[in-house]
Design an enzyme around this catalytic site. Structure first.
Site, mmCIF file in Angstrom:
data_model
loop_
_atom_site.group_PDB
_atom_site.id
_atom_site.type_symbol
_atom_site.label_atom_id
_atom_site.label_comp_id
_atom_site.label_asym_id
_atom_site.label_seq_id
_atom_site.Cartn_x
_atom_site.Cartn_y
_atom_site.Cartn_z
ATOM 1 N N LYS A 156 -8.333 2.457 0.748
ATOM 2 C CA LYS A 156 -8.283 1.063 0.311
ATOM 3 C C LYS A 156 -6.965 0.471 0.800
ATOM 4 O O LYS A 156 -5.920 0.639 0.190
ATOM 5 C CB LYS A 156 -8.366 0.983 -1.215
ATOM 6 C CG LYS A 156 -8.996 -0.326 -1.758
ATOM 7 C CD LYS A 156 -8.218 -1.575 -1.470
ATOM 8 C CE LYS A 156 -7.045 -1.766 -2.390
ATOM 9 N NZ LYS A 156 -6.359 -3.109 -2.152
ATOM 10 N N GLY A 214 2.745 2.122 -4.018
ATOM 11 C CA GLY A 214 2.806 0.721 -4.412
ATOM 12 C C GLY A 214 3.728 0.548 -5.608
ATOM 13 O O GLY A 214 4.614 1.366 -5.859
ATOM 14 N N SER A 215 3.486 -0.493 -6.357
ATOM 15 C CA SER A 215 4.383 -0.835 -7.456
ATOM 16 C C SER A 215 4.212 0.112 -8.638
ATOM 17 O O SER A 215 3.143 0.695 -8.849
ATOM 18 C CB SER A 215 4.127 -2.273 -7.916
ATOM 19 O OG SER A 215 2.896 -2.359 -8.617
ATOM 20 N N THR A 216 5.261 0.235 -9.428
ATOM 21 C CA THR A 216 5.209 1.060 -10.625
ATOM 22 C C THR A 216 4.197 0.510 -11.622
ATOM 23 O O THR A 216 3.477 1.264 -12.286
ATOM 24 C CB THR A 216 6.606 1.129 -11.272
ATOM 25 O OG1 THR A 216 7.499 1.776 -10.355
ATOM 26 C CG2 THR A 216 6.576 1.907 -12.577
ATOM 27 N N GLY A 251 0.845 1.593 -10.531
ATOM 28 C CA GLY A 251 0.751 3.028 -10.714
ATOM 29 C C GLY A 251 0.417 3.406 -12.146
ATOM 30 O O GLY A 251 -0.395 4.303 -12.404
ATOM 31 N N GLU A 275 3.474 7.248 -5.552
ATOM 32 C CA GLU A 275 4.785 6.970 -4.951
ATOM 33 C C GLU A 275 5.036 5.501 -5.204
ATOM 34 O O GLU A 275 4.422 4.637 -4.574
ATOM 35 C CB GLU A 275 4.774 7.299 -3.455
ATOM 36 C CG GLU A 275 6.164 7.323 -2.843
ATOM 37 C CD GLU A 275 6.554 6.014 -2.194
ATOM 38 O OE1 GLU A 275 7.254 5.208 -2.861
ATOM 39 O OE2 GLU A 275 6.155 5.787 -1.047
ATOM 40 N N CYS A 319 10.275 0.639 -0.073
ATOM 41 C CA CYS A 319 10.407 1.246 -1.402
ATOM 42 C C CYS A 319 11.730 1.984 -1.551
ATOM 43 O O CYS A 319 12.302 2.040 -2.640
ATOM 44 C CB CYS A 319 9.233 2.177 -1.676
ATOM 45 S SG CYS A 319 9.006 3.476 -0.439
ATOM 46 N N GLU A 337 13.432 -4.250 -8.962
ATOM 47 C CA GLU A 337 13.115 -4.105 -7.540
ATOM 48 C C GLU A 337 12.718 -5.472 -6.979
ATOM 49 O O GLU A 337 11.739 -6.072 -7.415
ATOM 50 C CB GLU A 337 11.973 -3.110 -7.329
ATOM 51 C CG GLU A 337 11.677 -2.863 -5.869
ATOM 52 C CD GLU A 337 10.562 -1.855 -5.650
ATOM 53 O OE1 GLU A 337 10.636 -1.091 -4.671
ATOM 54 O OE2 GLU A 337 9.596 -1.854 -6.447
#
Length: 505
Positions: A199, A252-254, A257, A275, A310, A407
């Site tokens: 994806k 991607g972003s926390t 996640g 990650e 990142c 971030e």
């Protein structure tokens, strides 16, 4: 000879524009499901834009739960057939090395697609494609070099520990390094014998769809590799909630996640390798040699790829005895890193990926001013079309400031001062993230002490982001739990099976 082939070795902005003019009309924009390119079941599409101009590049299939269901069924069928999962490791290696060869043959086209899609300089994209090819080759060569185990037993038993493919893996990749992150997320999955449903980000789907064409040409069996462009909240969520997906691999972003981990718990307890974000500290001590060169590295650590990285060295921690002079050197280094046309090989930075990211970065810059940080460089968007923000540097940042904690994912550097090792480590570790850290010093005792104390999955000593494919990449704390690269990544996509045999005396 096709129009694309006629532009063999682009070296100038005009060459790359000519290649773009040839590539854009032939873009594949449909999903790749069960060995065929198809429209989304709903018929819906999404626009992918060129952030350097704001113009639409193409309308791409926008997949949702119905498409995910088809892809998962095809992957499960392929896994059950075993024409990849039970294929001899040497044969899987041959196919993946063939795919790497095809990527090499089409590297200019692949690099161009990432540049057009997300605005990064084409010189940077070329480096990314080389990295993606290297990842595929390294991982393919590792297929037949990861062994099982024989347990220590008495003469009456034989204990075997086998590694088997997990089954179906959904790989969800970001937009900042579209094809390189794709390679990191699919190479070990395929090498281990799994089926993968990719994806790509809705902001950068074009190189993934081109890769599907090359994967088919390379000989990957039907249903083993599929690509579902679309939004995370539709097709991404459907894959994460599927009872037939055995593993999620995500960069991607926390925030996303965390959602994926919840979806795994709500469905089948599938493995989730994450990650996620970073707010990486880069520590510079006064004993460094060649501080002007260190300043160049410190600037590149944040401004490379427009800061959309990142592991960007977004927190620069400098010993106070050299801070003022060193920041002057970083400001000077940043002058040569201004954004320019992504199709110009001379550009160090390109455009922000889209208007949303562009506005977000500008909001952070405004917040830095409001909270009292000292602006040393940049701070204003460039005029004209496209989403361009120059290198921006704030000094006098404190941990309480928003730009020092969150971030930003853009070309904004926050500079902190410290006195001594204890304060440096405290500042570095005062973060929810732990993806990377940099340490610049000539004192080997200090290097060994601090490398152990820094709460980070990776510590770069007297370099930034220098490691190659031989070592793992990943973080701790809210930067995630997975590891890309190295042979360790292969292990993540296998299931351990114990076979215990009783032997006749």
């Amino acid at each position: 000879m096709s129009a694309i082939e006629s532009v063999q070795s682009p070296t100038t902005k005009a060459d790359w524009q000519a290649l773009a003019d040839a590539v854009i009309p032939s873009l594949e924009t449909r999903a790749f499901i069960d060995d065929a390119f198809v429209d989304a079941v709903s018929g819906e599409t999404l626009a992918t834009l060129n952030p350097a101009s704001g113009e639409t590049l193409a309308q791409v299939a926008s997949c949702d739960a119905a498409d995910a269901e088809l892809a998962v069924a095809a992957a499960r069928s392929a896994h059950a057939r075993g024409d990849w999962s039970r294929l001899a490791p040497a044969e899987r290696k041959r196919v993946l090395l063939r795919l790497a060869e095809l990527m090499e043959a089409h590297k200019n086209e692949l690099a161009l697609l990432d540049t057009l899609d997300m605005g990064k300089p084409v010189s940077s994209s070329l480096g990314d494609i080389e990295g993606a090819i290297g990842c595929l080759r390294y991982t393919a060569e590792g297929i037949d070099k990861v062994y099982g185990e024989v347990a220590p037993t008495g003469d009456d038993s034989l204990g075997l520990v086998l590694r088997e493919p997990l089954g179906v893996v959904a790989s969800i990749v970001p937009w900042n390094f579209p094809l390189m992150m794709t390679a990191w997320k699919i190479a070990p999955v395929l090498a281990a014998g799994n089926c993968v449903i990719l994806k790509p980000s809705e902001k950068s789907p074009l190189s993934a769809l081109r890769l599907a064409q090359l994967a088919k040409e390379a000989g990957l069996p039907r249903g083993v590799f599929q690509v579902l462009p679309g939004y995370g909240h539709t097709v991404g969520k459907a894959l994460a909630l599927s009872m037939e997906v055995d593993c999620l691999a995500f960069t991607g972003s926390t925030q996303v996640g965390k959602q994926l981990m919840q979806y795994a718990g709500q469905s089948n307890l599938k493995r989730v390798y994450l990650e996620c974000g970073g707010k990486s500290p880069n520590l510079v001590f006064a004993d460094c040699k060649n501080l002007d060169q260190v300043a160049q590295h410190a600037a590149a650590a944040i401004f490379h790829n427009q800061g959309e990285v990142c592991i960007a060295g977004s927190r620069l921690l400098v010993e106070n005895s050299i801070r003022e002079a060193f920041v002057d050197q970083v400001v000077e280094a940043a002058k040569a890193m201004q954004p320019g046309d992504p199709l110009d090989p001379a550009s160090f930075m390109g455009a922000m990926v889209d208007e949303t990211q562009y506005r977000s970065v500008l909001d952070y810059i405004a917040k830095g001013r409001e909270e009292g940080a000292r602006l040393r460089a940049g701070g204003k968007a460039l005029e004209g079309p496209g989403y361009f923000i120059p290198p921006t540097i704030f000094d006098g940042v404190t941990p309480a400031m928003t730009i020092g904690r969150e971030e930003i994912f853009g070309p904004v550097l926050s500079v902190f001062g410290f006195d001594g090792e204890e304060e440096a480590v405290q500042l570095a570790n005062d973060s929810d993230y732990g993806l990377a850290a940099g340490l610049w010093s000539q004192d080997i005792d200090r290097i060994m002490r601090l490398s152990r104390k820094l709460q980070s999955g990776q510590v770069f000593v007297n370099n930034w982001a220098g490691p190659d494919m031989t070592v793992p990449f990943g973080g701790v704390k809210q930067s995630g739990n997975g590891r890309d690269k190295s042979l360790h990544s292969l292990a993540e996509y296998t299931e351990l099976k114990t076979v215990w045999m009783a032997l006749t005396p």
